[in-house]
Design a protein around this motif. Structure first.
Motif, PDB file in Angstrom:
ATOM      1  N   LYS A  20       0.833  -1.201   0.000  1.00 39.60           N
ATOM      2  CA  LYS A  20       0.000   0.000   0.000  1.00 39.60           C
ATOM      3  C   LYS A  20       0.872   1.256   0.000  1.00 39.60           C
ATOM      4  O   LYS A  20       0.620   2.202  -0.750  1.00 39.60           O
ATOM      5  N   ASP A  21       1.901   1.271   0.843  1.00 38.69           N
ATOM      6  CA  ASP A  21       2.814   2.416   0.895  1.00 38.69           C
ATOM      7  C   ASP A  21       3.511   2.630  -0.438  1.00 38.69           C
ATOM      8  O   ASP A  21       3.642   3.756  -0.916  1.00 38.69           O
ATOM      9  N   ARG A  22       3.952   1.548  -1.054  1.00 36.85           N
ATOM     10  CA  ARG A  22       4.628   1.659  -2.354  1.00 36.85           C
ATOM     11  C   ARG A  22       3.677   2.200  -3.418  1.00 36.85           C
ATOM     12  O   ARG A  22       4.061   3.022  -4.249  1.00 36.85           O
ATOM     13  N   LEU A  23       2.439   1.747  -3.387  1.00 40.93           N
ATOM     14  CA  LEU A  23       1.450   2.218  -4.350  1.00 40.93           C
ATOM     15  C   LEU A  23       1.175   3.697  -4.157  1.00 40.93           C
ATOM     16  O   LEU A  23       1.053   4.437  -5.136  1.00 40.93           O
ATOM     17  N   GLN A  24       1.099   4.145  -2.917  1.00 40.40           N
ATOM     18  CA  GLN A  24       0.874   5.562  -2.652  1.00 40.40           C
ATOM     19  C   GLN A  24       2.029   6.407  -3.173  1.00 40.40           C
ATOM     20  O   GLN A  24       1.823   7.489  -3.726  1.00 40.40           O
ATOM     21  N   ILE A  25       3.243   5.913  -3.032  1.00 46.07           N
ATOM     22  CA  ILE A  25       4.405   6.634  -3.548  1.00 46.07           C
ATOM     23  C   ILE A  25       4.342   6.713  -5.069  1.00 46.07           C
ATOM     24  O   ILE A  25       4.585   7.774  -5.660  1.00 46.07           O
ATOM     25  N   LEU A  26       4.004   5.598  -5.713  1.00 44.26           N
ATOM     26  CA  LEU A  26       3.889   5.600  -7.175  1.00 44.26           C
ATOM     27  C   LEU A  26       2.802   6.544  -7.655  1.00 44.26           C
ATOM     28  O   LEU A  26       2.982   7.275  -8.637  1.00 44.26           O
ATOM     29  N   LEU A  27       1.662   6.551  -6.981  1.00 48.10           N
ATOM     30  CA  LEU A  27       0.572   7.445  -7.374  1.00 48.10           C
ATOM     31  C   LEU A  27       0.959   8.908  -7.201  1.00 48.10           C
ATOM     32  O   LEU A  27       0.653   9.734  -8.054  1.00 48.10           O
ATOM     33  N   ALA A  28       1.647   9.233  -6.125  1.00 49.71           N
ATOM     34  CA  ALA A  28       2.094  10.606  -5.911  1.00 49.71           C
ATOM     35  C   ALA A  28       3.064  11.028  -7.001  1.00 49.71           C
ATOM     36  O   ALA A  28       3.004  12.154  -7.509  1.00 49.71           O
ATOM     37  N   HIS A  29       3.951  10.117  -7.389  1.00 46.35           N
ATOM     38  CA  HIS A  29       4.910  10.410  -8.456  1.00 46.35           C
ATOM     39  C   HIS A  29       4.191  10.639  -9.784  1.00 46.35           C
ATOM     40  O   HIS A  29       4.499  11.587 -10.511  1.00 46.35           O
ATOM     41  N   GLU A  30       3.223   9.789 -10.099  1.00 45.74           N
ATOM     42  CA  GLU A  30       2.459   9.935 -11.343  1.00 45.74           C
ATOM     43  C   GLU A  30       1.660  11.225 -11.355  1.00 45.74           C
ATOM     44  O   GLU A  30       1.571  11.897 -12.373  1.00 45.74           O
ATOM     45  N   ARG A  31       1.068  11.572 -10.236  1.00 48.38           N
ATOM     46  CA  ARG A  31       0.285  12.810 -10.162  1.00 48.38           C
ATOM     47  C   ARG A  31       1.158  14.029 -10.368  1.00 48.38           C
ATOM     48  O   ARG A  31       0.748  15.001 -10.986  1.00 48.38           O
ATOM     49  N   SER A  32       2.379  14.000  -9.850  1.00 46.47           N
ATOM     50  CA  SER A  32       3.266  15.144 -10.023  1.00 46.47           C
ATOM     51  C   SER A  32       3.635  15.325 -11.490  1.00 46.47           C
ATOM     52  O   SER A  32       3.763  16.449 -11.963  1.00 46.47           O
ATOM     53  N   HIS A  33       3.789  14.223 -12.220  1.00 49.70           N
ATOM     54  CA  HIS A  33       4.081  14.325 -13.650  1.00 49.70           C
ATOM     55  C   HIS A  33       2.850  14.741 -14.441  1.00 49.70           C
ATOM     56  O   HIS A  33       2.964  15.415 -15.460  1.00 49.70           O
ATOM     57  N   ALA A  34       1.677  14.337 -14.000  1.00 50.10           N
ATOM     58  CA  ALA A  34       0.446  14.682 -14.706  1.00 50.10           C
ATOM     59  C   ALA A  34       0.148  16.169 -14.582  1.00 50.10           C
ATOM     60  O   ALA A  34      -0.475  16.755 -15.468  1.00 50.10           O
TER      61      ALA A  34
END
Length: 86
Positions: A20-34
């Motif tokens: 779950k923590d890893r997924l949250q990090i990935l989502l935050a990274h994707e959102r910053s690029h979006a």
């Protein structure tokens, strides 16, 4: 006790939390690029072209980021220049 924890799924909870923590990090990274504007890649190319007229640089040495702080957008440019010839 470890065997009992394993059988009851206690270890799975910790691995699930890690996932779950890893997924949250990935989502935050994707959102910053979006959130990045469409013009940044073109701007990066043009900045590289201008600098290349004066100094030979590698494309990987240029990092551009756009952040927001206190209601202002901040464009940050980091470039590693080659060492000058003595």
């Amino acid at each position: 006790m470890a065997l009992l924890d394993y059988l009851l799924g206690q270890r799975r909870k910790s691995s699930a939390n890690k996932a779950k923590d890893r997924l949250q990090i990935l989502l935050a990274h994707e959102r910053s690029h979006a959130k990045a504007p469409d013009y940044l890649p073109k701007m990066r190319e043009e900045i590289l072209a201008v600098i290349a007229k004066y100094v030979e640089i590698e494309e990987d040495n240029l990092k551009i980021s756009l952040d927001e702080e206190n209601g202002f957008e901040i464009l940050e440019l980091n470039l590693v220049l080659p060492e000058g010839k003595g």
